[in-house]
Design an enzyme around this catalytic site. Structure first.
Site, PDB file in Angstrom:
ATOM      1  N   HIS A  70      35.414   7.649 -40.805  1.00  0.00           N
ATOM      2  CA  HIS A  70      33.558   6.934 -41.245  1.00  0.00           C
ATOM      3  C   HIS A  70      34.151   7.128 -42.938  1.00  0.00           C
ATOM      4  O   HIS A  70      34.752   7.544 -43.460  1.00  0.00           O
ATOM      5  CB  HIS A  70      32.628   8.062 -41.305  1.00  0.00           C
ATOM      6  CG  HIS A  70      32.717   9.365 -41.740  1.00  0.00           C
ATOM      7  ND1 HIS A  70      32.418   9.301 -42.932  1.00  0.00           N
ATOM      8  CD2 HIS A  70      33.374  10.557 -41.622  1.00  0.00           C
ATOM      9  CE1 HIS A  70      32.647  10.370 -43.439  1.00  0.00           C
ATOM     10  NE2 HIS A  70      33.188  11.174 -43.062  1.00  0.00           N
ATOM     11  N   ASP A  72      32.399   5.719 -45.229  1.00  0.00           N
ATOM     12  CA  ASP A  72      31.358   6.397 -46.493  1.00  0.00           C
ATOM     13  C   ASP A  72      31.312   7.803 -46.846  1.00  0.00           C
ATOM     14  O   ASP A  72      32.207   8.515 -46.225  1.00  0.00           O
ATOM     15  CB  ASP A  72      29.356   6.198 -45.822  1.00  0.00           C
ATOM     16  CG  ASP A  72      29.037   7.508 -44.847  1.00  0.00           C
ATOM     17  OD1 ASP A  72      30.146   8.017 -44.183  1.00  0.00           O
ATOM     18  OD2 ASP A  72      28.284   7.926 -45.236  1.00  0.00           O
ATOM     19  N   ASP A 133      37.884  12.347 -47.173  1.00  0.00           N
ATOM     20  CA  ASP A 133      36.308  12.838 -46.395  1.00  0.00           C
ATOM     21  C   ASP A 133      35.216  11.097 -46.075  1.00  0.00           C
ATOM     22  O   ASP A 133      34.407  11.219 -47.163  1.00  0.00           O
ATOM     23  CB  ASP A 133      35.914  13.822 -46.128  1.00  0.00           C
ATOM     24  CG  ASP A 133      34.650  14.163 -45.775  1.00  0.00           C
ATOM     25  OD1 ASP A 133      34.584  13.008 -44.440  1.00  0.00           O
ATOM     26  OD2 ASP A 133      33.871  14.850 -45.906  1.00  0.00           O
ATOM     27  N   GLU A 167      27.726   8.284 -41.631  1.00  0.00           N
ATOM     28  CA  GLU A 167      28.141   9.660 -40.810  1.00  0.00           C
ATOM     29  C   GLU A 167      27.853  10.628 -42.128  1.00  0.00           C
ATOM     30  O   GLU A 167      27.136  11.802 -41.809  1.00  0.00           O
ATOM     31  CB  GLU A 167      30.507   9.920 -41.107  1.00  0.00           C
ATOM     32  CG  GLU A 167      29.832  10.776 -39.826  1.00  0.00           C
ATOM     33  CD  GLU A 167      30.540  12.180 -40.465  1.00  0.00           C
ATOM     34  OE1 GLU A 167      30.581  13.055 -39.753  1.00  0.00           O
ATOM     35  OE2 GLU A 167      30.410  12.694 -42.132  1.00  0.00           O
ATOM     36  N   GLU A 168      28.034  10.585 -43.482  1.00  0.00           N
ATOM     37  CA  GLU A 168      27.466  11.639 -43.888  1.00  0.00           C
ATOM     38  C   GLU A 168      25.948  11.796 -44.615  1.00  0.00           C
ATOM     39  O   GLU A 168      25.695  12.994 -44.860  1.00  0.00           O
ATOM     40  CB  GLU A 168      28.149  11.191 -45.810  1.00  0.00           C
ATOM     41  CG  GLU A 168      29.470  11.583 -45.465  1.00  0.00           C
ATOM     42  CD  GLU A 168      30.439  12.894 -45.313  1.00  0.00           C
ATOM     43  OE1 GLU A 168      29.249  13.200 -45.093  1.00  0.00           O
ATOM     44  OE2 GLU A 168      31.012  13.024 -45.685  1.00  0.00           O
ATOM     45  N   ASP A 190      38.679  13.046 -38.568  1.00  0.00           N
ATOM     46  CA  ASP A 190      37.930  13.845 -40.060  1.00  0.00           C
ATOM     47  C   ASP A 190      37.870  15.381 -39.606  1.00  0.00           C
ATOM     48  O   ASP A 190      37.256  15.843 -40.455  1.00  0.00           O
ATOM     49  CB  ASP A 190      36.742  13.600 -39.335  1.00  0.00           C
ATOM     50  CG  ASP A 190      35.760  13.242 -40.156  1.00  0.00           C
ATOM     51  OD1 ASP A 190      36.108  13.305 -41.607  1.00  0.00           O
ATOM     52  OD2 ASP A 190      34.539  13.396 -40.422  1.00  0.00           O
ATOM     53  N   HIS A 373      33.442  16.818 -49.808  1.00  0.00           N
ATOM     54  CA  HIS A 373      32.691  16.112 -51.268  1.00  0.00           C
ATOM     55  C   HIS A 373      32.121  17.115 -52.442  1.00  0.00           C
ATOM     56  O   HIS A 373      31.410  17.299 -53.146  1.00  0.00           O
ATOM     57  CB  HIS A 373      31.032  17.051 -50.514  1.00  0.00           C
ATOM     58  CG  HIS A 373      30.824  16.844 -48.902  1.00  0.00           C
ATOM     59  ND1 HIS A 373      30.206  17.253 -48.184  1.00  0.00           N
ATOM     60  CD2 HIS A 373      31.610  16.198 -48.538  1.00  0.00           C
ATOM     61  CE1 HIS A 373      29.627  16.290 -47.363  1.00  0.00           C
ATOM     62  NE2 HIS A 373      30.721  15.760 -47.083  1.00  0.00           N
TER      63      HIS A 373
END
Length: 402
Positions: A70, A72, A133, A167-168, A190, A373
């Site tokens: 992903h 994002d 990520d 995705e997040e 991922d 994150h």
């Protein structure tokens, strides 16, 4: 590092798809680079998905494999103005980030980082997340694609590439065109530490409690006003303090987690995420939450409340158990890359969990991304190189076994 500098943060409060248009900035670049490799069908659709094919170069009939990451990044920390830094030949100690020296990636708090002594470590500068990520996964798929396109002696079947937005925020494969994707099996890139291979994840529901109070002028509110805000606070406070929460559970333990609360005296909403590896346990958690709500509500005459549960995703193991070769081939590829496979479970979800239930059995492979994150996010270049090798070997394994 180029990809990390492009702001692709998704927005959990947006109703558009993708939730932010800026995610397409990276996707457009990826299409351009794929086309420059000679992948002629690389395209970006209106929903922000990138589709591309590395053509087969074998006469064998090989299942079509998809690799997915992903674009994002999480909204938990800023993704604007990311300045990636390479810490060459990491010395094993704490990493102080230069743009905010109070942000220290501690070797004690991040034991995996300490184990990477001698590696080249990429971090952000201290004011943003890095975006490894999942831009580590994106970079690894791109590098593997370039290798396969320039090394025709490496035999493989058709390989599909899929880059997703959002995705997040749990919407990453919501509008994937499975007929266009036309793959038999897939792998999300991922995962975290070197060698990790995840074929199991949380089953997940969302829940919303809406509390309805009674509004009255505060100057004359005695025996009239019933505050939905205070009732909502009591419901959250009534949750267990030593169990059933993210901060008190690990391994295979599930939880009920309030993630958002907003409202007024008259109406207040509490959003929860409910997680467990056993899908059947979700209903028990939701019944427990309802009992808390009803018990609190009984103390407030005139107040009302509703609980609405929404299915989010399910444990990919329920699908992958019927296709053991998908995980077995990934483990073989990891071994060929000189790494010991680590079979792990995800205390969360990936695009692969939803893709598995959409007809594409899809476990998750390591990328090296760690401390996700957060401003402490980091990734080892050497781990990323092993991930690229794993992709290449995996393409070969499927061809050899066809």
């Amino acid at each position: 590092m180029r990809y990390a500098q492009i702001d692709t943060q998704s927005d959990p409060m947006s109703n558009t798809f993708p939730t932010t248009e800026k995610q397409k900035d990276l996707s457009r670049l990826l299409v351009k680079e794929l086309q420059e490799m000679g992948i002629t069908d690389a395209e970006l659709d209106e929903h922000g998905y990138v589709y591309a094919t590395i053509p087969a170069n074998t006469d064998k009939k090989v299942p079509v494999i998809c690799f997915c990451s992903h674009v994002d990044t999480s909204s938990d920390s800023s993704g604007t103005g990311v300045k990636p830094i390479v810490h060459s030949r990491y010395d094993g100690g704490d990493i102080v980030l230069p743009d905010d020296e109070t942000v220290v990636i501690s070797a004690k708090e991040h034991p995996y980082l300490a184990s990477k002594k001698g590696d080249d470590i990429i971090t952000a500068s201290g004011t943003t997340l890095l975006g490894a990520d999942d831009k580590a996964g994106v970079a690894e798929i791109m590098d593997a694609a370039n290798f396969l396109m320039t090394h025709p002696e490496v035999k493989h079947g058709a390989i599909r590439i899929l880059f997703t937005p959002d995705e997040e925020v749990g919407r990453g494969v919501e509008k994937v065109d499975m007929k266009k994707l036309a793959a038999d099996f897939g792998y999300t890139m991922d995962g975290g530490e070197l060698g990790s291979l995840e074929d199991e994840n949380f089953s997940a529901d969302g829940a919303r409690i809406t509390v309805y109070g009674i509004s009255a002028h505060p100057g004359s509110a005695k025996d009239k006003l019933v505050s939905a805000i205070k009732i909502a606070g009591e419901i959250v406070d009534a949750l267990p303090k030593d169990s059933l929460s993210p901060e008190t559970t690990d391994d295979r333990e599930g939880f009920i987690h309030p993630v958002r609360i907003q409202g007024t005296v008259e109406k207040t909403e509490i959003d929860f995420i409910i997680r467990d590896f056993e899908t059947a346990h979700l209903e028990a958690h939701e019944t427990f939450l309802r009992r808390i709500m009803d018990k609190v509500l009984a103390k407030h005459h005139g107040a009302k409340a509703t609980l609405k549960v929404t299915e989010q995703y399910r444990n990919m193991k329920e699908v992958l158990v019927n296709h053991p070769e998908v995980t077995a081939n990934a483990a073989e590829a990891i071994r060929r890359a000189g790494v010991q496979p680590l079979r792990m479970s995800i205390r969360g979800g990936t695009d692969g969990s939803r893709l598995s239930f959409m007809g594409l059995p899809c476990p998750n492979i390591f990328t090296g991304e760690m401390a996700l994150h957060s401003k402490h996010e980091y990734v080892s270049i050497q781990d990323m190189q092993k991930a690229v090798q794993t992709i290449v070997y995996l393409a070969q394994v499927w061809e050899e076994k066809a």
